[in-house]
Design a protein around this motif. Structure first.
Motif, PDB file in Angstrom:
ATOM      1  N   VAL A  77       7.817   3.081  15.775  1.00 54.71           N
ATOM      2  CA  VAL A  77       7.964   1.646  15.499  1.00 54.71           C
ATOM      3  C   VAL A  77       7.381   1.344  14.113  1.00 54.71           C
ATOM      4  N   VAL A  78       6.207   1.934  13.855  1.00 53.88           N
ATOM      5  CA  VAL A  78       5.572   1.717  12.550  1.00 53.88           C
ATOM      6  C   VAL A  78       6.444   2.312  11.446  1.00 53.88           C
ATOM      7  N   ARG A  79       7.004   3.483  11.698  1.00 54.68           N
ATOM      8  CA  ARG A  79       7.879   4.118  10.692  1.00 54.68           C
ATOM      9  C   ARG A  79       9.006   3.179  10.281  1.00 54.68           C
ATOM     10  N   LYS A  80       9.605   2.524  11.273  1.00 61.15           N
ATOM     11  CA  LYS A  80      10.711   1.597  10.960  1.00 61.15           C
ATOM     12  C   LYS A  80      10.233   0.460  10.062  1.00 61.15           C
ATOM     13  N   LYS A  81       8.987   0.018  10.307  1.00 57.36           N
ATOM     14  CA  LYS A  81       8.479  -1.119   9.523  1.00 57.36           C
ATOM     15  C   LYS A  81       8.125  -0.731   8.097  1.00 57.36           C
ATOM     16  N   ILE A  82       7.676   0.522   7.899  1.00 60.14           N
ATOM     17  CA  ILE A  82       7.126   0.871   6.574  1.00 60.14           C
ATOM     18  C   ILE A  82       8.077   1.705   5.716  1.00 60.14           C
ATOM     19  N   GLY A  83       9.236   2.051   6.249  1.00 53.87           N
ATOM     20  CA  GLY A  83      10.184   2.827   5.445  1.00 53.87           C
ATOM     21  C   GLY A  83       9.593   4.157   5.033  1.00 53.87           C
ATOM     22  N   ASN A  84       9.658   4.466   3.735  1.00 57.56           N
ATOM     23  CA  ASN A  84       9.180   5.804   3.344  1.00 57.56           C
ATOM     24  C   ASN A  84       7.731   5.833   2.853  1.00 57.56           C
TER      25      ASN A  84
ATOM     26  N   ALA B 170       0.852  -1.202   0.000  1.00 57.42           N
ATOM     27  CA  ALA B 170       0.000   0.000   0.000  1.00 57.42           C
ATOM     28  C   ALA B 170       0.883   1.246   0.000  1.00 57.42           C
ATOM     29  N   ASP B 171       0.255   2.392  -0.253  1.00 58.76           N
ATOM     30  CA  ASP B 171       1.032   3.645  -0.257  1.00 58.76           C
ATOM     31  C   ASP B 171       1.303   4.155   1.151  1.00 58.76           C
ATOM     32  N   GLY B 172       0.545   3.654   2.127  1.00 57.25           N
ATOM     33  CA  GLY B 172       0.782   4.124   3.476  1.00 57.25           C
ATOM     34  C   GLY B 172      -0.106   3.451   4.504  1.00 57.25           C
ATOM     35  N   VAL B 173       0.059   3.893   5.742  1.00 56.52           N
ATOM     36  CA  VAL B 173      -0.672   3.340   6.884  1.00 56.52           C
ATOM     37  C   VAL B 173      -1.177   4.503   7.727  1.00 56.52           C
ATOM     38  N   HIS B 174      -2.365   4.331   8.312  1.00 56.06           N
ATOM     39  CA  HIS B 174      -2.849   5.314   9.283  1.00 56.06           C
ATOM     40  C   HIS B 174      -3.054   4.623  10.625  1.00 56.06           C
ATOM     41  N   ILE B 175      -2.477   5.183  11.671  1.00 57.38           N
ATOM     42  CA  ILE B 175      -2.604   4.571  13.001  1.00 57.38           C
ATOM     43  C   ILE B 175      -3.196   5.559  14.002  1.00 57.38           C
ATOM     44  N   GLY B 176      -3.807   4.985  15.042  1.00 60.12           N
ATOM     45  CA  GLY B 176      -4.392   5.802  16.106  1.00 60.12           C
ATOM     46  C   GLY B 176      -3.504   5.798  17.339  1.00 60.12           C
ATOM     47  N   GLN B 177      -3.975   6.465  18.378  1.00 60.69           N
ATOM     48  CA  GLN B 177      -3.190   6.560  19.611  1.00 60.69           C
ATOM     49  C   GLN B 177      -3.107   5.227  20.352  1.00 60.69           C
ATOM     50  N   ASP B 178      -4.039   4.319  20.065  1.00 57.62           N
ATOM     51  CA  ASP B 178      -4.016   3.026  20.762  1.00 57.62           C
ATOM     52  C   ASP B 178      -3.279   1.952  19.975  1.00 57.62           C
ATOM     53  N   ASP B 179      -2.772   2.319  18.826  1.00 59.03           N
ATOM     54  CA  ASP B 179      -2.048   1.339  18.015  1.00 59.03           C
ATOM     55  C   ASP B 179      -0.561   1.375  18.391  1.00 59.03           C
TER      56      ASP B 179
ATOM     57  N   ALA C 258       5.514  11.013  11.942  1.00 60.80           N
ATOM     58  CA  ALA C 258       4.278  11.079  11.161  1.00 60.80           C
ATOM     59  C   ALA C 258       4.469  11.983   9.941  1.00 60.80           C
ATOM     60  N   ASP C 259       3.811  11.629   8.835  1.00 65.41           N
ATOM     61  CA  ASP C 259       3.817  12.488   7.640  1.00 65.41           C
ATOM     62  C   ASP C 259       2.621  13.433   7.649  1.00 65.41           C
ATOM     63  N   TYR C 260       1.513  12.963   8.212  1.00 68.37           N
ATOM     64  CA  TYR C 260       0.350  13.836   8.332  1.00 68.37           C
ATOM     65  C   TYR C 260      -0.422  13.454   9.587  1.00 68.37           C
TER      66      TYR C 260
ATOM     67  N   ILE D  30       3.721   6.477   3.302  1.00 65.32           N
ATOM     68  CA  ILE D  30       3.043   7.562   4.033  1.00 65.32           C
ATOM     69  C   ILE D  30       2.592   7.059   5.406  1.00 65.32           C
ATOM     70  N   LEU D  31       2.880   7.847   6.438  1.00 66.98           N
ATOM     71  CA  LEU D  31       2.433   7.484   7.791  1.00 66.98           C
ATOM     72  C   LEU D  31       1.521   8.577   8.343  1.00 66.98           C
ATOM     73  N   GLY D  32       0.258   8.219   8.558  1.00 68.32           N
ATOM     74  CA  GLY D  32      -0.715   9.135   9.162  1.00 68.32           C
ATOM     75  C   GLY D  32      -0.983   8.725  10.597  1.00 68.32           C
ATOM     76  N   VAL D  33      -1.147   9.701  11.471  1.00 71.14           N
ATOM     77  CA  VAL D  33      -1.400   9.421  12.884  1.00 71.14           C
ATOM     78  C   VAL D  33      -2.586  10.268  13.357  1.00 71.14           C
ATOM     79  N   SER D  34      -3.506   9.651  14.094  1.00 75.34           N
ATOM     80  CA  SER D  34      -4.616  10.403  14.680  1.00 75.34           C
ATOM     81  C   SER D  34      -4.126  11.142  15.917  1.00 75.34           C
ATOM     82  N   ALA D  35      -4.474  12.410  16.032  1.00 73.16           N
ATOM     83  CA  ALA D  35      -4.074  13.205  17.208  1.00 73.16           C
ATOM     84  C   ALA D  35      -5.278  14.018  17.663  1.00 73.16           C
ATOM     85  N   HIS D  36      -5.506  14.019  18.978  1.00 71.78           N
ATOM     86  CA  HIS D  36      -6.683  14.716  19.502  1.00 71.78           C
ATOM     87  C   HIS D  36      -6.333  16.042  20.154  1.00 71.78           C
ATOM     88  N   ASN D  37      -5.059  16.252  20.407  1.00 68.48           N
ATOM     89  CA  ASN D  37      -4.641  17.486  21.080  1.00 68.48           C
ATOM     90  C   ASN D  37      -3.201  17.820  20.697  1.00 68.48           C
TER      91      ASN D  37
END
Ligand code: TZP
Ligand code: MG
Length: 221
Positions: A104-111, A90-99, A132-134, A113-120
């Motif tokens: 760690v995910v960045r190391k697994k997926i290389g370059n 896939a082109d990327g992964v999106h993870i939440g705060q409970d994932d 995170a990329d976005y 796209i890494l999206g992260v959910s943020a509430h604050n």
């Protein structure tokens, strides 16, 4: 991330459609095809919650949706499941705060796209530090799509992140429609991510068009 890739990611995030089979009342493939026709700019496969498909069925559906995205040059992002994302390339992964942690995910997926959910602000800063990329920020408005969603917090959180100098690409999420999308962009988001506004729309195509128009008007205001 280099400025040019940050700018192109911001463009790709303008109308970010998220969907799993249980967000649709008809064929997910048809819904996605229409959404693409209407002008979505990024897609996230999010197969979770009540009625979610088994692993094998998930893989088969993801494959079909990914092929459609590839044909139309729409980035295909997988929610939560890093192994599935890698298996599908896939082109990327999106993870939440409970994932798993973003670094760690960045190391697994290389370059990818890494999206992260943020509430604050604190979660946003940490996600950036961890690679995170976005960011996906919300819920901005009330939503009934995510069963365990936190309380809606309005657009102030987006403004706050920009006031604190965060320049990372950001999408708002939660209860966003073509009628309130402009507020999300005006507060500092680069795009809007939606599930039901497109997946349950009588015309996913029109809904995507309206969202794209609202975002582009707001960006030019
Ligand atoms: N994360 C925060 S709110 C939400 C997710 C996945 C659900 C968004 O769905 P909708 O239908 O666009 O409100
Ligand atoms: Mg998650």
């Amino acid at each position: 991330m280099a400025q040019t890739s940050m700018d192109s990611l911001k463009e790709q995030l303008r109308v970010y459609f998220i969907m799993g089979s249980n967000n649709c009342e008809r064929s997910p493939l048809e819904v996605l095809a229409e959404a693409i026709e209407g002008g979505i700019t990024m897609f996230q496969f999010r197969e979770k919650g009540k009625g979610a498909l088994s692993k094998k069925e998930q893989y088969a559906l993801a494959k079909e949706l990914q092929a459609l995205c590839r044909k139309h040059h729409i980035p295909f992002i997988v929610n939560d499941d890093v192994e599935l994302a890698l298996e599908l390339d896939a082109d990327g992964v999106h993870i939440g705060q409970d994932d798993e942690r973003a670094d760690v995910v960045r190391k697994k997926i290389g370059n990818k796209i890494l999206g992260v959910s943020a509430h604050n602000l604190a979660e946003a800063k940490r996600a950036i530090e961890q690679g995170a990329d976005y960011l996906g920020v919300g819920p901005i408005f009330p939503t009934s799509t995510k069963e365990d969603a936190k309380a809606a917090q309005g657009t102030a959180v987006l403004r706050l992140m920009r006031e604190h100098g965060l320049s990372i690409p950001i999408v708002g999420i939660g209860g966003i429609t073509a009628n309130n999308a402009k507020k999300v962009i005006a507060a500092g988001a680069d795009g809007v991510s939606v599930i039901s506004a497109i997946s349950l729309a009588p015309s996913p195509k029109k809904s995507a068009e309206w969202l794209a128009r609202a975002v582009s008007e707001a960006l030019n205001e």
